[in-house]
Design an enzyme around this catalytic site. Sequence first.
Site, short mmCIF file in Angstrom:
data_model
loop_
_atom_site.label_atom_id
_atom_site.label_comp_id
_atom_site.label_asym_id
_atom_site.label_seq_id
_atom_site.Cartn_x
_atom_site.Cartn_y
_atom_site.Cartn_z
N ALA A 188 22.78 -15.92 -26.47
CA ALA A 188 22.55 -16.93 -25.44
C ALA A 188 23.04 -16.43 -24.09
O ALA A 188 24.22 -16.59 -23.74
CB ALA A 188 23.25 -18.23 -25.82
N CYS A 201 22.52 -17.61 -21.22
CA CYS A 201 22.93 -18.71 -20.34
C CYS A 201 24.39 -19.12 -20.57
O CYS A 201 24.98 -19.79 -19.72
CB CYS A 201 22.01 -19.91 -20.54
SG CYS A 201 20.30 -19.60 -20.06
N ARG A 245 8.98 -46.27 -5.74
CA ARG A 245 8.56 -47.51 -5.06
C ARG A 245 8.82 -47.46 -3.56
O ARG A 245 8.15 -48.16 -2.79
CB ARG A 245 9.31 -48.70 -5.67
CG ARG A 245 8.88 -49.04 -7.09
CD ARG A 245 9.73 -50.15 -7.67
NE ARG A 245 9.60 -51.39 -6.90
CZ ARG A 245 10.37 -52.46 -7.10
NH1 ARG A 245 11.32 -52.44 -8.00
NH2 ARG A 245 10.20 -53.54 -6.37
N VAL A 293 12.20 1.93 -24.82
CA VAL A 293 10.80 2.35 -24.75
C VAL A 293 10.48 2.80 -23.33
O VAL A 293 10.74 2.09 -22.36
CB VAL A 293 9.85 1.21 -25.17
CG1 VAL A 293 8.40 1.61 -24.95
CG2 VAL A 293 10.09 0.85 -26.63
N TRP A 327 15.31 -51.29 -12.93
CA TRP A 327 14.34 -50.29 -12.49
C TRP A 327 15.08 -48.95 -12.46
O TRP A 327 16.05 -48.80 -11.73
CB TRP A 327 13.81 -50.61 -11.09
CG TRP A 327 12.87 -51.76 -11.02
CD1 TRP A 327 13.19 -53.08 -10.85
CD2 TRP A 327 11.45 -51.71 -11.12
NE1 TRP A 327 12.06 -53.86 -10.84
CE2 TRP A 327 10.96 -53.03 -11.00
CE3 TRP A 327 10.52 -50.68 -11.30
CZ2 TRP A 327 9.61 -53.36 -11.05
CZ3 TRP A 327 9.17 -50.99 -11.34
CH2 TRP A 327 8.73 -52.31 -11.22
N TYR A 348 16.52 -49.67 -20.97
CA TYR A 348 17.46 -50.34 -20.08
C TYR A 348 18.50 -51.12 -20.87
O TYR A 348 18.19 -51.87 -21.79
CB TYR A 348 16.76 -51.31 -19.13
CG TYR A 348 17.73 -52.29 -18.49
CD1 TYR A 348 18.67 -51.84 -17.57
CD2 TYR A 348 17.75 -53.63 -18.86
CE1 TYR A 348 19.59 -52.72 -17.01
CE2 TYR A 348 18.67 -54.52 -18.31
CZ TYR A 348 19.59 -54.05 -17.38
OH TYR A 348 20.51 -54.91 -16.84
N ALA A 350 15.29 -13.48 -26.99
CA ALA A 350 14.63 -14.77 -27.25
C ALA A 350 13.15 -14.64 -27.60
O ALA A 350 12.71 -15.07 -28.67
CB ALA A 350 14.81 -15.69 -26.04
N ALA A 351 12.36 -14.05 -26.71
CA ALA A 351 10.92 -13.98 -26.95
C ALA A 351 10.60 -13.06 -28.12
O ALA A 351 9.81 -13.41 -29.01
CB ALA A 351 10.20 -13.50 -25.69
N ASP A 402 10.77 -13.13 -20.29
CA ASP A 402 11.12 -12.84 -18.91
C ASP A 402 10.32 -11.70 -18.28
O ASP A 402 10.43 -11.46 -17.08
CB ASP A 402 12.61 -12.49 -18.81
CG ASP A 402 13.51 -13.70 -19.00
OD1 ASP A 402 12.98 -14.81 -19.19
OD2 ASP A 402 14.74 -13.53 -18.97
#
Length: 439
Positions: free
Chosen positions: A40, A42, A436, A80, A428, A420, A10-11, A277
């Site tokens: 991937a 994951c 709240r 390496v 809410w 909503y 990835a990186a 990572d």
Amino acid sequence: MKYVIIGGDAAGMSAAMQIFRHQQDAEITVLERGEHYSYAQCGLPYWIGGAISSIDKLIARDANTYRTKYRIDARTNHDVQSIDTVNKTVSGENFSIAFDRLLIASGASPIIPDWENTTLTGIHTLKTIDDAQKIAGALERKQQTITVIGAGAIGLEVAENLRKKQHGVILIQRSHQLVSDLSKDMNEQLYNKAQSEGIRVILNEQVTGFSGNEAHFVTTVHTNVQQIETDQVIIAVGIRPNTTFLENTCIALHRSGAVRVDPYMQTNIPHVYAAGDCATQFHRVSERATYFPLGTHANKQGRVAGLNMCGVHKSFSGIVGTQIYQFFDLVVGRSGLSTKELDDKAYDYQSVEATLPHIAPYYPGHKPISIRLHYDATTERILGGEFLGTAGVDKRVDVLATALHHGATMETIETLDLSYAPPFNTVWDPLQQTARRRK
């Protein structure tokens, strides 16, 4: 300009692609110690469980694609072993390569504790495609009993997917509850779910080692309390950065072993960068360098590193510790600092929790979602939160992550203009209702 990148996932490849796009004459060499590029990780538990039909679907681009389409010298089986930051070379068995700019994106490896007989056949970890294929191959012959050690995201996902393949699953966790970051009530829900799905859960026991038969296959897991018969073992107790090859260099390391980087992914050595990572991340809530390895961070850090390496000024804005995973129909989410992190750093904080319907309670299909929020006792700045439910967790985690990123207070959460309609939310939002309740 010669760019060398250690690590082809990835990186590393996010950086390589940025360099390719911004500097057409760049010489880019990527050194990957394994066989596979850009996949991937994951998704591996779900391939083992059969939800993903082919492991090839997890591979975004292979090494040959990088070579032929993007003119990147993508090498495999290049481990390496040393870096010379003075003479600007990286070396391994039978190779030495010079660089003008270097990116360390060497990733991380599963932790294998100092237990007895961890080299027995049938003891696995899960981090790479090769790991997943070995596990799948070992499980082809018959239904077996598999012991999973560790109840983090990987441990729970693996346990679920093995159970879906009708294998017997034993889950061992050394603490008194499955997930230390979650409340007692949330842990009870996870525990009950595991039990109802036929998983044997063993809590508050320390694994000490293994024993096997004459053919050196594992047969028994030893804890400080008992001996447990098993056919296979998967160790999932965490990962550590692949940085041992840097120990004799002047490159600064974090206490976790990760490479320390600034917001531009630069190390303390000029022209040497790190990402993913194997690198630290700046935590926006604690305002400290931390080690929180995730694929999302690796992709972002890799992109930033690649841009800065080729002269495009870009900073990585940091993380807030956001994570989500599924355990059967339960979804676990978190963002910010956990209670353990808050206690360890002696924060003066308070918490509030609630269990509420994820949509209008009169609308068909509403499900309960449990929420716990932590906030500064004086300023009411939000410090973190955890979630558990079967629906609506992902939305609330991301709202909280956004609030944490911007340093919002509990009052801000209350006043957010959130969407909503009865099929989608309550008037809410449950996150707002929880905030709240602190008053």
